[in-house]
Design an enzyme around this catalytic site. Structure first.
Site, short mmCIF file in Angstrom:
data_model
loop_
_atom_site.label_atom_id
_atom_site.label_comp_id
_atom_site.label_asym_id
_atom_site.label_seq_id
_atom_site.Cartn_x
_atom_site.Cartn_y
_atom_site.Cartn_z
N GLN A 57 0.84 -1.05 0.06
CA GLN A 57 0.07 -0.04 -0.04
C GLN A 57 0.89 1.41 0.13
O GLN A 57 0.77 2.25 -0.98
CB GLN A 57 -0.77 0.18 1.31
N ILE A 98 4.11 1.92 -1.03
CA ILE A 98 4.73 1.91 -2.28
C ILE A 98 3.96 2.60 -3.30
O ILE A 98 4.39 3.10 -4.28
CB ILE A 98 5.28 0.64 -2.92
N ARG A 122 3.94 7.52 -4.93
CA ARG A 122 5.17 7.55 -5.93
C ARG A 122 6.20 8.74 -5.83
O ARG A 122 7.25 8.48 -6.25
CB ARG A 122 4.43 7.39 -7.40
N ARG A 126 17.21 -10.76 -2.40
CA ARG A 126 17.86 -11.65 -3.50
C ARG A 126 19.24 -11.79 -2.67
O ARG A 126 19.94 -12.81 -2.98
CB ARG A 126 18.11 -10.71 -4.60
N LEU A 170 8.14 17.32 2.37
CA LEU A 170 7.07 17.60 3.27
C LEU A 170 5.56 17.71 2.64
O LEU A 170 4.58 17.21 3.17
CB LEU A 170 7.27 18.86 4.15
N ARG A 220 -3.26 8.24 4.79
CA ARG A 220 -3.09 7.01 5.50
C ARG A 220 -3.39 7.32 6.94
O ARG A 220 -3.21 6.12 7.59
CB ARG A 220 -1.68 6.57 5.36
C1 LIG Z 1 -8.17 4.27 1.47
C2 LIG Z 1 -7.59 4.07 0.17
C3 LIG Z 1 -8.11 2.71 -0.41
C4 LIG Z 1 -7.24 2.57 -1.57
N1 LIG Z 1 -7.78 1.54 -2.33
C5 LIG Z 1 -7.00 1.32 -3.62
C6 LIG Z 1 -7.39 0.10 -4.34
O1 LIG Z 1 -8.53 -0.55 -4.27
N2 LIG Z 1 -6.70 -0.15 -5.56
C7 LIG Z 1 -5.53 0.64 -5.77
O2 LIG Z 1 -4.96 0.19 -6.74
N3 LIG Z 1 -5.18 1.66 -4.92
C8 LIG Z 1 -5.79 1.97 -4.04
N4 LIG Z 1 -5.47 2.94 -3.21
C9 LIG Z 1 -4.24 3.84 -3.64
C10 LIG Z 1 -4.45 5.02 -4.38
O3 LIG Z 1 -5.61 4.88 -5.42
C11 LIG Z 1 -3.44 5.82 -4.65
O4 LIG Z 1 -2.41 5.08 -5.39
C12 LIG Z 1 -2.31 5.91 -3.21
O5 LIG Z 1 -3.18 6.50 -2.26
C13 LIG Z 1 -1.39 7.04 -3.64
O6 LIG Z 1 -1.80 8.47 -3.81
P1 LIG Z 1 -1.12 9.38 -5.14
O7 LIG Z 1 -1.07 8.63 -6.38
O8 LIG Z 1 -2.02 10.53 -4.94
O9 LIG Z 1 0.21 9.56 -4.28
P2 LIG Z 1 1.62 9.91 -4.88
O10 LIG Z 1 1.93 8.84 -6.02
O11 LIG Z 1 2.57 10.34 -3.89
O12 LIG Z 1 1.48 10.97 -5.99
C14 LIG Z 1 1.01 12.34 -5.46
C15 LIG Z 1 0.45 13.21 -6.57
O13 LIG Z 1 1.49 13.38 -7.62
C16 LIG Z 1 0.78 13.18 -8.66
N5 LIG Z 1 1.22 12.11 -9.45
C17 LIG Z 1 2.25 11.12 -9.17
N6 LIG Z 1 2.54 10.45 -9.97
C18 LIG Z 1 1.85 10.99 -11.27
C19 LIG Z 1 1.57 10.23 -12.44
N7 LIG Z 1 2.27 9.30 -12.85
N8 LIG Z 1 0.81 11.17 -13.39
C20 LIG Z 1 -0.12 12.08 -13.03
N9 LIG Z 1 0.07 12.47 -11.65
C21 LIG Z 1 1.00 12.07 -10.53
C22 LIG Z 1 -0.71 13.27 -8.24
O14 LIG Z 1 -1.40 14.50 -8.42
C23 LIG Z 1 -0.89 12.55 -6.99
O15 LIG Z 1 -2.03 12.94 -6.45
C24 LIG Z 1 -6.10 3.57 -2.01
C25 LIG Z 1 -5.79 4.35 -1.16
C26 LIG Z 1 -6.19 4.73 -0.11
C27 LIG Z 1 -5.80 5.56 0.85
#
Ligand SMILES: Cc1cc2nc3c(=O)[nH]c(=O)nc-3n(C[C@H](O)[C@H](O)[C@H](O)COP(=O)(O)OP(=O)(O)OC[C@H]3O[C@@H](n4cnc5c(N)ncnc54)[C@H](O)[C@@H]3O)c2cc1C
Length: 302
Positions: free
Chosen positions: A109, A111, A114, A124, A213, A223
């Protein structure tokens, strides 16, 4: 979580050899440096390094030559302004590097966030420890009946005891077989990179995780939220307590605007305006779906 005497001695040695620096230091954070905070049964979080403090956020926002501090009140006001208006880049000027020990299913969860830098323990190269997350009795709960993605009522005693037995036995058996496969005693011994595939997702892994931050706040908002799974939430809560000591103004603003605040749609805002004027607004005349209305009521109730 039990640190070995050698691990504790390494931490004590680092804490016993301070050095002078011209860099900004946060007294609250210095107290945390290197020390391990226990999480779950064998997990931990510890701060390896950090950059910046509340003043550094203001310094970046003002693109200042000096500390960027006019007065402490000004700093707090500026930080609240930046948070309120999603002016996020000054928060990216602060960074934290953590050493985290966590079960593999929590790491999966984690990782997904990103916007961080990660270096994980290599299974490994190294042999994994016989350490598995076994939930405390009170955290063994049935599938939730209202939320497909969550747990509900705590399991009864008999069922909980059976589940714990299964978890412990499966983990033990899988690890015994892992050891048997990699052993070079009277056999070639399977490569570690292959033998690990038999291990369950509650085995512990470790990584160094560095994040700024702004992105850390995003992680904490998702989280440390009650909707997050308990096993990752406890890590987020531990980190949140550290951040509160590191950048107290920024953390207070984050708690106020993000953790404690709510985002409302234009439709929801319109409903509030109608309510303030004395109109009776219901789901049927709100323009919202049942799900949206339930969440909206939740925001109003607090
Ligand atoms: C309660 C809960 C339930 C969830 N359930 C699921 C599930 O069932 N299945 C599942 O697959 N995931 C699930 N997730 C994961 C969720 O979909 C996100 O992948 C995770 O919370 C990371 O969020 P993020 O992508 O905003 O964060 P980060 O990857 O840290 O990114 C931060 C922000 O940077 C931007 N960003 C980063 N990379 C990119 C990119 N490549 N393109 C465009 N913008 C980018 C976006 O604005 C993003 O919001 C869950 C998360 C939570 C909290």
């Amino acid at each position: 979580m039990a640190l070995s005497p050698e691990q504790q001695a390494e931490i004590d040695a680092l804490r016993a050899s301070p050095s002078q620096t011209l860099r900004a230091t946060a007294p609250g954070m210095e107290r945390h440096l290197y020390s391990a905070h226990a999480v779950l049964d064998h997990g931990m979080v510890r701060v390896i390094d950090y950059m910046g403090d509340d003043a550094a956020i203001c310094q970046a926002a003002r693109v200042s030559y000096g500390k960027g501090t006019k007065s402490v009140q000004n700093d707090e006001g500026l930080i609240r302004y930046l948070m309120r208006h999603w002016h996020s880049t000054p928060f990216e000027m602060c960074e934290i590097k953590l050493h985290v020990k966590l079960p593999v299913f929590v790491a999966r969860q984690w990782i997904r966030h990103r916007t961080a830098n990660v270096n994980e323990y290599s299974a490994r190269y190294s042999i994994l420890d016989r350490e598995f997350y076994i939930p405390a009795r009170e955290h063994l709960a049935a599938q939730s009946t209202v939320n497909n993605q969550g747990r509900g009522e705590v399991l009864g005693d008999e069922e909980a005891a059976r589940v714990l037995e299964i978890l412990k036995a499966d983990a033990g058996r899988a690890y015994d077989n892992y050891e048997a496969m990699i052993s070079q005693d009277g056999q070639q011994g399977l490569a570690r990179e292959l033998a690990r595939m038999n291990l369950p997702a509650n085995i512990y892994t470790q990584w160094y995780w560095k994040v700024d931050l702004h992105n850390l706040f995003h992680f904490l908002r998702l989280r440390a939220d009650p909707h997050a799974q308990y096993e990752i939430r406890v890590y987020a809560e531990t980190i949140a307590a550290v951040v509160a000591d590191w950048v107290p103004f920024a953390y207070k603003a984050f708690e106020d605007y993000r953790m404690g605040g709510a985002t409302l749609s234009a439709t929801a805002l319109d409903c509030i305006r109608r309510m303030v004027k004395g109109e009776t607004v219901t789901q049927e005349n709100s323009g919202m779906s049942k799900g949206e209305w339930r969440e909206f009521e939740g925001v109003l109730r607090g």
